[in-house]
Structures are given as C-alpha cells and as structure tokens.
Design a protein around this motif. Sequence first.
Motif, mmCIF file in Angstrom:
data_model
loop_
_atom_site.group_PDB
_atom_site.id
_atom_site.type_symbol
_atom_site.label_atom_id
_atom_site.label_comp_id
_atom_site.label_asym_id
_atom_site.label_seq_id
_atom_site.Cartn_x
_atom_site.Cartn_y
_atom_site.Cartn_z
ATOM 1 N N GLU A 5 -5.960 11.594 -5.956
ATOM 2 C CA GLU A 5 -5.294 10.625 -5.004
ATOM 3 C C GLU A 5 -6.344 9.937 -4.484
ATOM 4 O O GLU A 5 -6.762 8.705 -4.394
ATOM 5 N N ARG A 8 -9.006 8.409 -6.860
ATOM 6 C CA ARG A 8 -8.556 7.392 -7.124
ATOM 7 C C ARG A 8 -8.794 6.072 -6.254
ATOM 8 O O ARG A 8 -8.854 4.770 -6.888
ATOM 9 N N LYS A 14 -5.431 1.223 -10.192
ATOM 10 C CA LYS A 14 -4.301 1.871 -10.021
ATOM 11 C C LYS A 14 -4.293 2.881 -10.861
ATOM 12 O O LYS A 14 -5.141 3.159 -11.921
ATOM 13 N N THR A 15 -2.770 3.634 -10.539
ATOM 14 C CA THR A 15 -2.941 4.858 -11.408
ATOM 15 C C THR A 15 -2.758 4.077 -12.864
ATOM 16 O O THR A 15 -2.929 5.325 -13.603
ATOM 17 N N VAL A 26 1.063 7.406 -17.278
ATOM 18 C CA VAL A 26 1.267 7.626 -15.506
ATOM 19 C C VAL A 26 1.901 8.527 -14.988
ATOM 20 O O VAL A 26 1.614 8.951 -14.362
ATOM 21 N N SER A 30 0.623 10.726 -12.113
ATOM 22 C CA SER A 30 1.404 11.557 -11.152
ATOM 23 C C SER A 30 1.819 12.369 -10.670
ATOM 24 O O SER A 30 1.321 12.791 -9.276
ATOM 25 N N GLU A 33 -1.285 14.108 -9.406
ATOM 26 C CA GLU A 33 -1.243 13.633 -7.847
ATOM 27 C C GLU A 33 -0.466 13.948 -6.444
ATOM 28 O O GLU A 33 -1.049 14.359 -5.278
#
Length: 58
Positions: A5, A8, A14-15, A26, A30, A33
Amino acid sequence: MNAVELARRSRGLKTKEVAEAIGVSVSVLSHVERGGRRPYPKLRRELARVLGTRSVAL
C-alpha cells in the motif's frame, strides 16, 4: 499500512489501477494490502513490476 500500500500510494496509484494492471480484482489487492492474504509468487512479481520495485516485502 503495509509495503504494498505504501508503494502504491507513494506512486499516486489507485487500488483499481494496480489491480487491473496485475490482473486481479480490487478485493484481492485490498486483502493483500491489509495483510489478510499473502500474494502468490506470480502476483508478487507483477506487483513489483507495476510498482517499480525489485521485490515486494510483506
């Protein structure tokens, strides 16, 4: 916030952008992360490529 994260966000991505670039949802990114899922080797390589790092440390 873990290394994925942080990398990034530091690149202003963005994710959704990263997830699409590495071919996962996504939701999967997530979970990685947040530490709820450890990425398999191919996913780690793709994350490193997209994030411009040598490897992804978790």
